[in-house]
Design a protein around this motif. Structure first.
Motif, PDB file in Angstrom:
ATOM      1  N   GLU A  40       0.825  -1.199   0.000  1.00 23.17           N
ATOM      2  CA  GLU A  40       0.000   0.000   0.000  1.00 23.17           C
ATOM      3  C   GLU A  40       0.865   1.258   0.000  1.00 23.17           C
ATOM      4  O   GLU A  40       0.565   2.233  -0.694  1.00 23.17           O
ATOM      5  N   GLN A  41       1.953   1.179   0.749  1.00 23.89           N
ATOM      6  CA  GLN A  41       2.846   2.341   0.775  1.00 23.89           C
ATOM      7  C   GLN A  41       3.426   2.604  -0.609  1.00 23.89           C
ATOM      8  O   GLN A  41       3.531   3.743  -1.068  1.00 23.89           O
ATOM      9  N   GLN A  42       3.735   1.495  -1.296  1.00 25.23           N
ATOM     10  CA  GLN A  42       4.285   1.642  -2.659  1.00 25.23           C
ATOM     11  C   GLN A  42       3.277   2.312  -3.567  1.00 25.23           C
ATOM     12  O   GLN A  42       3.593   3.236  -4.338  1.00 25.23           O
ATOM     13  N   ALA A  43       2.018   1.839  -3.468  1.00 16.65           N
ATOM     14  CA  ALA A  43       0.957   2.401  -4.318  1.00 16.65           C
ATOM     15  C   ALA A  43       0.819   3.893  -4.033  1.00 16.65           C
ATOM     16  O   ALA A  43       0.670   4.715  -4.956  1.00 16.65           O
ATOM     17  N   GLN A  44       0.910   4.218  -2.784  1.00 17.92           N
ATOM     18  CA  GLN A  44       0.772   5.612  -2.389  1.00 17.92           C
ATOM     19  C   GLN A  44       1.915   6.453  -2.993  1.00 17.92           C
ATOM     20  O   GLN A  44       1.678   7.530  -3.549  1.00 17.92           O
ATOM     21  N   GLN A  45       3.123   5.862  -2.911  1.00 21.11           N
ATOM     22  CA  GLN A  45       4.276   6.586  -3.469  1.00 21.11           C
ATOM     23  C   GLN A  45       4.112   6.810  -4.974  1.00 21.11           C
ATOM     24  O   GLN A  45       4.369   7.894  -5.504  1.00 21.11           O
ATOM     25  N   GLU A  46       3.620   5.771  -5.633  1.00 23.10           N
ATOM     26  CA  GLU A  46       3.409   5.841  -7.080  1.00 23.10           C
ATOM     27  C   GLU A  46       2.445   6.981  -7.400  1.00 23.10           C
ATOM     28  O   GLU A  46       2.631   7.780  -8.319  1.00 23.10           O
ATOM     29  N   GLU A 165      -5.627  12.698  -9.721  1.00 24.48           N
ATOM     30  CA  GLU A 165      -4.547  11.920  -9.092  1.00 24.48           C
ATOM     31  C   GLU A 165      -4.478  12.200  -7.588  1.00 24.48           C
ATOM     32  O   GLU A 165      -4.271  11.304  -6.772  1.00 24.48           O
ATOM     33  N   ARG A 166      -4.692  13.479  -7.245  1.00 26.62           N
ATOM     34  CA  ARG A 166      -4.623  13.816  -5.828  1.00 26.62           C
ATOM     35  C   ARG A 166      -5.715  13.074  -5.040  1.00 26.62           C
ATOM     36  O   ARG A 166      -5.457  12.478  -3.988  1.00 26.62           O
ATOM     37  N   ALA A 167      -6.926  13.098  -5.663  1.00 30.27           N
ATOM     38  CA  ALA A 167      -8.040  12.409  -4.978  1.00 30.27           C
ATOM     39  C   ALA A 167      -7.709  10.923  -4.772  1.00 30.27           C
ATOM     40  O   ALA A 167      -7.932  10.348  -3.696  1.00 30.27           O
ATOM     41  N   LEU A 168      -7.126  10.365  -5.867  1.00 23.56           N
ATOM     42  CA  LEU A 168      -6.786   8.937  -5.790  1.00 23.56           C
ATOM     43  C   LEU A 168      -5.760   8.686  -4.665  1.00 23.56           C
ATOM     44  O   LEU A 168      -5.898   7.746  -3.865  1.00 23.56           O
ATOM     45  N   GLN A 173      -4.396   6.671   0.666  1.00 23.37           N
ATOM     46  CA  GLN A 173      -3.838   6.910   1.998  1.00 23.37           C
ATOM     47  C   GLN A 173      -4.857   6.565   3.094  1.00 23.37           C
ATOM     48  O   GLN A 173      -4.549   5.895   4.083  1.00 23.37           O
ATOM     49  N   LEU A 174      -6.109   7.012   2.824  1.00 20.01           N
ATOM     50  CA  LEU A 174      -7.167   6.762   3.811  1.00 20.01           C
ATOM     51  C   LEU A 174      -7.379   5.259   4.000  1.00 20.01           C
ATOM     52  O   LEU A 174      -7.431   4.738   5.115  1.00 20.01           O
ATOM     53  N   ASP A 175      -7.470   4.577   2.840  1.00 25.78           N
ATOM     54  CA  ASP A 175      -7.662   3.112   2.897  1.00 25.78           C
ATOM     55  C   ASP A 175      -6.540   2.463   3.703  1.00 25.78           C
ATOM     56  O   ASP A 175      -6.777   1.603   4.541  1.00 25.78           O
TER      57      ASP A 175
END
Ligand code: C2E
Ligand code: CA
Ligand code: CA
Length: 698
Positions: A40-46, A165-168, A173-175
């Motif tokens: 999840e952290q990776q996805a967030q970084q992406e 992208e920001r919303a995503l 992050q919330l998830d």
């Protein structure tokens, strides 16, 4: 768990497996949660990277527009050099915009394409506007309008993409945050559950092991405390079952041992140890006056003659029959023990006043006397049984087992003396006697400290060689007030009060020293020293004997130790070992008062005896009793067969001397020759005896 009956090995294995599985699965789950969190952290970084790319695109477009403006300015100034520079910068920023759009295209091709084509049109319209301005014309407002529209399109497209992208990113992050919270809860839950389940599992298994261990330990303690009626653990199929089985065998073994230790093997009655315990228990329960413990000392009359006449087997049968009868004629609940030989003791308990107790005891004794009187058939013989009874009652006749027994025994002897087949009461004489004995014991103790004990020597002569062969050492007490006392006045008390060891040791040392002195003076003799039963039971005598041997082995080898048969009646392995050890030290062993015991002959075979001493009773009867003479000649024959030295004691008359000598008994001791003499007089007596004999020979 107890019902499961898994073997302990499997229980422990199961426990290990269970714990391993629990901890393993918890670790796996935790690993999974951690890994997912990383993804999840990776996805967030992406997501943030995309967001940045859009920003970079916007910056590149702004630079591109700026460079476009610079180029227009240069063209309007008609400065070719500046124009060329601006042109180059514009182209470079254009390429940069294309590059950044390519990056945007990788994840948002639509926005990239829309922005790309809008920018191309912007470039085209800008050119047209510029061309018009350079030509000094007013740019077409429609074109300007289009230009502005395209620029707006680029801006809205990119900002829309940026917002998306920001919303995503925010959603991811919330998830991630909610999932991490859930993961932590799950992890804590799992760890707690593992701890609880693990603890319960461990407790169950430990309990399933500790519980039977505890029952077993309790049972062993009970067995050790002498209890045999105990709760034994059940015989299950596991290791504890094996343990329970072993415990059962242990209990049975202990019970067997107890029986051996407390039971007389011949009659099945309790033995002396049992007797003492029962009396002590009765006395303890009585606690003084209320509950009295009474003893009936039952001594069979004429047993010795039956044993001698009909043999041991018949004697044993007779004893068993006597035991059966006694049990039959004693009231129920009365404990009967065998005290030794032909003596039994019954223990009775009674409440109420002393007179009533005595009456009741009298009735019991009469009943036993009557019951025993019925003739008894043994093989072809019809035997008449009878018993002499001594009665003692606590606390008047004794407050301890030992005193009570000795009172009953004394009363029994009194009954025997007064014609047998009757009962006598101790009648409290003990307390007086006891007092006297205790006082005498104190005196003996003092006498030992003050060195009042001396040894007298009674000569033993060889009537064939007419010389002095040896002497018997006999203790004397030079009492400061009562004068010279004979052993009959103190030996028994010394034995009963535990003083015989010290007294015996003193006599041995004196005799040993005397032997050395005589030898140095040229007088070579053997000296017989009396050894009491108590001295043998106590292993200390061995140390004394070893010490004397180490001091002077020559003198020790001239000592004969005289034992009476009473020593040997209870001949145990340890007595036998002590005797063997004494012999190994170089001492000789003699049997005193030979013929007065029940089975003199059997001891001769079993024990390492070198010498026998015919009891003075037989010698006294010689010349008057044919029977005594027959017995003496049998003894002499036996001694010569077994190659034992034989000594006659109590020789008082020349007739006895001659009869004994004729039978081959040359070693003689008695008043005919001399009474016991103080050491100082002995040598003179020996010299005068030799002189006298030499004269006789002439
Ligand atoms: P015992 O061993 O049978 O000793 C022989 C006893 O017979 C001695 O009595 C002796 O004086 C006595 N006697 C000797 N010649 C005659 C005789 O011709 N006629 C008669 N009627 N008696 C004779 P004593 O000295 O009074 O000793 C009595 C017993 O005391 C001894 O009997 C022995 O069992 C015991 N005793 C003596 N000294 C010691 C000792 O140092 N240690 C132990 N444990 N017992 C001893
Ligand atoms: Ca003796
Ligand atoms: Ca004797």
């Amino acid at each position: 768990m107890r019902g499961l009956q898994l073997s302990v090995r499997f229980r422990l294995l199961g426990l290990c497996l269970g714990l391993f599985t629990l901890f393993g699965s918890t670790s796996l789950l935790l690993g999974y949660l951690i890994e997912r969190n990383q993804a999840e952290q990776q996805a967030q970084q992406e997501q943030y990277r995309r967001f940045e790319i859009i920003e970079v695109v916007q910056q590149a477009i702004n630079l591109f527009r700026h460079n476009g403006g610079e180029l227009n300015k240069a063209r309007l100034q008609k400065n070719p050099e500046l124009e060329a520079q601006a042109q180059a910068a514009l182209e470079q920023s254009h390429r940069n915009v294309d590059r950044q759009l390519d990056r945007l295209r990788q994840f948002d091709p639509a926005s990239a394409d829309v922005s790309g084509s809008a920018l191309a049109q912007v470039a085209q319209y800008s050119q047209q506007v510029m061309d018009a301005m350079v030509a000094g014309k007013t740019p077409d407002p429609a074109i300007l309008n289009e230009l502005q529209r395209r620029l707006n399109l680029v801006e809205t497209t990119l900002s829309a993409a940026s917002q998306r992208e920001r919303a995503l990113a925010e959603r991811i992050q919330l998830d991630a945050r909610t999932r991490a919270a859930v993961a932590i809860q799950i992890a804590i839950g799992m760890i707690l559950a593992t701890a609880v389940v693990g603890t319960v599992l461990v407790l169950l298994v430990v309990r399933s092991i500790i519980y039977p261990l505890r029952i077993t330990t309790d049972a062993i303690r009970q067995v050790n405390a002498g209890q045999t009626e105990i709760d034994l653990p059940p015989i299950s199929g596991d290791e504890f079952g094996q343990m329970a089985l072993a415990l059962r065998q242990f209990r049975d073994g202990a019970e067997r041992l107890r029986r051996l230790a407390y039971q007389d093997p011949l009659t099945g009655l309790g033995n002396r140890a049992q007797l003492n315990e029962s009396i002590e228990a009765g006395l303890a329960a009585g606690g003084g006056e209320q509950l009295r413990t009474a003893l009936l000392y039952l001594d069979l009359d004429n047993f010795r003659s039956i044993n001698d006449r009909l043999g041991h087997k018949a004697g044993d049968a007779y004893l068993c029959e006597a035991a059966t009868r006694l049990r039959r004629f004693l009231p129920d609940g009365v404990e009967l023990c065998r005290y030794g030989g032909d003596k039994f003791i019954a223990i009775l308990e009674d409440e109420g006043d002393a007179a009533a107790t005595n009456l009741r005891l009298r009735e019991v004794a009469d009943c036993v006397l009557r019951g025993m009187a019925e003739p008894h058939r043994l093989g072809n013989h019809l035997l008449h049984m009878s018993v002499s009874i001594g009665v003692a009652v606590s606390p008047g006749d004794g407050a301890t087992a030992e005193h009570l027994i000795s009172s009953a025994e004394a009363a029994g002897h009194a009954a025997k003396r007064s014609g047998r087949n009757n009962a006598r009461f101790a009648a409290g004489q003990l307390s007086g006697r006891l007092r006297r004995e205790t006082a005498l014991a104190g005196e003996i103790q003092r006498g030992l400290e003050q060195r009042e004990f001396e040894v007298f020597y009674q000569p033993i002569v060889d009537v064939a060689l007419r010389c002095v062969a040896g002497a018997e050492a006999l203790v004397r007490w030079r009492h400061p007030e009562r004068g010279l006392l004979l052993p009959g006045e103190f030996i028994e008390v010394a034995e009963n009060e535990g003083l015989i060891n010290a007294l015996g040791e003193r006599c041995l040392r004196i005799a040993h020293a005397q032997l050395r002195q005589w030898r140095e003076a040229g007088l070579v003799l053997r000296v017989a020293v009396n050894l009491s039963a108590r001295q043998l039971q106590d292993g200390k005598i061995l140390n004394v004997l070893r010490g004397l041997r180490d001091e002077d082995a020559g003198a020790a080898s001239m000592i004969d130790l005289e034992l009476t048969e009473s020593v040997l009646f209870d001949s145990s392995d340890s007595t036998r070992k002590t005797l063997d050890e004494i012999k190994r030290c170089g001492y000789r062993l003699g049997m005193d008062d030979f013929g007065t015991g029940y089975s003199s002959f059997s001891y001769l075979r079993r024990l390492p005896i070198d010498k026998i001493k015919i009891d003075r009773q037989f010698v006294a009867d010689m010349g008057t009793s044919r029977q005594a003479e027959a017995i003496v000649s049998a003894m002499l024959a036996l001694a010569s067969k077994l190659e034992l030295e034989i000594v006659a004691e109590g020789v008082e008359t020349p007739l006895q001397l001659r009869l004994l000598q004729a039978g081959g008994c040359h070693l003689q001791q008695g008043y005919l020759f001399s009474a016991a003499l103080p050491a100082g007089e002995f040598a003179a007596w020996a010299a005068s005896y030799l002189e006298e004999q030499a004269l006789l020979k002439v």
